[in-house]
Design a protein around this motif. Structure first.
Motif, mmCIF file in Angstrom:
data_model
loop_
_atom_site.group_PDB
_atom_site.id
_atom_site.type_symbol
_atom_site.label_atom_id
_atom_site.label_comp_id
_atom_site.label_asym_id
_atom_site.label_seq_id
_atom_site.Cartn_x
_atom_site.Cartn_y
_atom_site.Cartn_z
ATOM 1 N N LEU A 70 0.729 -1.215 0.036
ATOM 2 C CA LEU A 70 -0.097 -0.049 0.039
ATOM 3 C C LEU A 70 0.838 0.973 -0.048
ATOM 4 C CD1 LEU A 70 -2.991 0.744 -0.007
ATOM 5 C CD2 LEU A 70 -3.165 0.682 2.517
ATOM 6 N N ALA A 71 2.158 1.291 0.792
ATOM 7 C CA ALA A 71 2.873 2.395 0.961
ATOM 8 C C ALA A 71 3.422 2.770 -0.479
ATOM 9 C CB ALA A 71 3.841 2.048 2.180
ATOM 10 N N HIS A 72 3.438 1.807 -1.220
ATOM 11 C CA HIS A 72 4.240 1.990 -2.641
ATOM 12 C C HIS A 72 3.405 2.316 -3.773
ATOM 13 C CE1 HIS A 72 7.583 -0.156 -0.525
ATOM 14 N NE2 HIS A 72 8.335 0.726 -1.140
ATOM 15 N N TRP A 73 2.034 2.416 -3.550
ATOM 16 C CA TRP A 73 1.147 2.533 -4.472
ATOM 17 C C TRP A 73 0.638 3.881 -4.729
ATOM 18 C CZ3 TRP A 73 -4.212 3.724 -4.221
ATOM 19 C CH2 TRP A 73 -4.920 3.590 -5.463
ATOM 20 N N CYS A 74 0.489 4.238 -6.058
ATOM 21 C CA CYS A 74 -0.197 5.738 -6.472
ATOM 22 C C CYS A 74 -0.670 5.606 -7.718
ATOM 23 C CB CYS A 74 1.153 6.448 -6.426
ATOM 24 S SG CYS A 74 0.616 8.200 -6.839
ATOM 25 N N ALA A 75 -1.782 6.083 -7.830
ATOM 26 C CA ALA A 75 -2.660 6.041 -8.998
ATOM 27 C C ALA A 75 -3.009 7.665 -9.509
ATOM 28 C CB ALA A 75 -4.013 5.390 -8.773
ATOM 29 N N LEU A 76 -2.275 8.576 -8.751
ATOM 30 C CA LEU A 76 -2.895 9.995 -9.246
ATOM 31 C C LEU A 76 -2.435 10.439 -10.512
ATOM 32 C CD1 LEU A 76 -1.319 11.767 -6.345
ATOM 33 C CD2 LEU A 76 -3.720 11.503 -6.665
ATOM 34 N N ASP A 77 -1.558 10.048 -11.346
ATOM 35 C CA ASP A 77 -1.198 10.191 -12.763
ATOM 36 C C ASP A 77 -2.068 9.232 -13.745
ATOM 37 O OD1 ASP A 77 0.122 7.901 -12.099
ATOM 38 O OD2 ASP A 77 1.956 8.596 -13.249
ATOM 39 N N ARG A 78 -2.744 8.196 -13.175
ATOM 40 C CA ARG A 78 -3.572 7.275 -13.944
ATOM 41 C C ARG A 78 -4.863 7.545 -13.969
ATOM 42 N NH1 ARG A 78 -2.226 1.955 -12.543
ATOM 43 N NH2 ARG A 78 -1.609 2.780 -10.252
ATOM 44 N N LEU A 79 -5.533 8.074 -12.870
ATOM 45 C CA LEU A 79 -6.749 8.258 -12.696
ATOM 46 C C LEU A 79 -7.766 8.861 -13.796
ATOM 47 C CD1 LEU A 79 -7.322 8.804 -8.720
ATOM 48 C CD2 LEU A 79 -8.004 6.787 -10.132
ATOM 49 N N PRO A 80 -7.335 9.844 -14.571
ATOM 50 C CA PRO A 80 -8.048 10.370 -15.657
ATOM 51 C C PRO A 80 -8.267 9.331 -16.587
ATOM 52 C CG PRO A 80 -6.057 11.816 -15.031
ATOM 53 C CD PRO A 80 -5.909 10.602 -14.488
ATOM 54 N N GLY A 81 -7.622 8.016 -16.628
ATOM 55 C CA GLY A 81 -7.959 6.770 -17.410
ATOM 56 C C GLY A 81 -9.164 6.121 -16.901
ATOM 57 N N LEU A 82 -9.772 6.568 -15.837
ATOM 58 C CA LEU A 82 -10.815 5.793 -15.324
ATOM 59 C C LEU A 82 -12.222 6.206 -16.377
ATOM 60 C CD1 LEU A 82 -10.953 6.316 -11.621
ATOM 61 C CD2 LEU A 82 -10.525 4.301 -12.798
ATOM 62 N N GLN A 83 -12.913 5.083 -16.730
ATOM 63 C CA GLN A 83 -13.983 5.116 -17.453
ATOM 64 C C GLN A 83 -15.460 4.990 -16.830
ATOM 65 O OE1 GLN A 83 -13.835 2.701 -21.320
ATOM 66 N NE2 GLN A 83 -11.589 3.332 -21.563
ATOM 67 N N SER A 84 -15.306 4.473 -15.551
ATOM 68 C CA SER A 84 -16.589 4.189 -15.085
ATOM 69 C C SER A 84 -17.015 5.418 -14.046
ATOM 70 C CB SER A 84 -16.230 2.853 -13.909
ATOM 71 O OG SER A 84 -15.097 2.849 -13.204
#
Length: 285
Positions: free
Chosen positions: A188-202
């Motif tokens: 969990l401490a190594h996880w980041c999705a900030l730069d990828r979240l614009p790719g969400l479609q749902s």
């Protein structure tokens, strides 16, 4: 008791209800049993698939390191084996991170995404996050899982009528295996999705307890940034699916059925009269 073999990993999962698939993803140190309070109302409308993540519950605990991407891939492999091509996702805490990662791995395969008390990044970019990690690791290594569970129980559930929830934390987290727990914390401490979240479609909803570990302002800012709906449960701490069962269920049902969310002023922690005395047995397979 359903199990699935995935690339040499034996995964335990719960399969309950009928309707469109809804995947339920549990929190740190726990298992799919987290969702006992949601199983009956959600199972009336959806087919619930609730896996135990690797290293948790009844699933295998292979040697680490673990990663959020790996947890997500495990779950997609499970859904593939079950013949489920598209589903809703609901994740609590750690499970919310896994749910977001799943939605990023296969954007086309997620209808609606709901997280509870989850951030889109757990990288150690603030003193608060660093202290959370350092203190957890130190307590587990120095004092053991039972002591960690005791401290977490008092922090999560402070009201007198929440004694059953404190006992549950002691039982579940206190008996979690130490090494897989720490491997999951590090993932969990190594996880980041900030730069990828614009790719969400749902369509996405972030549900937050008023007194969660991280500030509401931070989660609200993320919701606005990525176009997610945002709802707050007054009086709730981190364990919103447990200390605000009625509000949590009402929000989830409305969101996944495509209906308007309950009025903000109605979303409150369970009163002593409405709080559950123990987890129900309806989700015990």
């Amino acid at each position: 008791m359903p199990y699935q073999q995935i690339s040499g990993l034996r995964v335990h999962y719960r399969d309950h209800g009928r309707g469109d698939p809804l995947v339920l993803l549990h929190g740190l140190g726990s298992s799919s049993a987290d969702w006992a309070f949601q199983a009956a109302p959600l199972g009336d409308h959806f087919r619930l698939i609730a896996p135990d993540l690797r290293g948790s519950g009844r699933s295998d605990a292979p040697p680490g390191p673990y990663s959020i991407a790996q947890f997500a891939a495990d779950n997609w492999a499970l859904l593939d084996d079950l013949g489920i091509e598209r589903s809703h996702l609901l994740g609590f805490s750690l499970g919310g991170a896994v749910a977001m990662e799943m939605a990023l791995q296969r954007p086309y395969a997620v209808a609606r995404l709901m997280t509870i008390n989850t951030l889109p990044s757990y990288r150690l970019d603030s003193w608060r996050k660093r202290m959370e990690l350092v203190s957890q690791v130190a307590i587990v290594r120095g004092l053991g899982m039972r002591r960690l569970a005791s401290l977490a129980a008092r922090r999560l559930f402070r009201e007198p009528h929440q004694a059953p929830m404190r006992r549950r934390v002691l039982e579940v987290v206190g008996n979690a295996p130490r090494v897989p727990y720490l491997d999951t914390v590090r993932a969990l401490a190594h996880w980041c999705a900030l730069d990828r979240l614009p790719g969400l479609q749902s369509e996405m909803l972030m549900l937050a307890g008023e007194h969660d570990y991280t500030p509401l302002s931070e989660k609200r800012e993320y919701a606005e940034r990525f176009g997610a709906k945002f709802a707050v449960v007054g009086g709730s701490r981190h364990g919103t699916p447990f200390d605000a069962v009625n509000s949590c269920n009402a929000v989830a049902l409305a969101f996944f059925r495509g209906q308007p969310l309950p009025a903000a002023e109605t979303l409150r922690i369970d009163t002593p009269e409405r709080a559950p005395l123990a987890a129900p047995a309806a989700f015990s397979n």
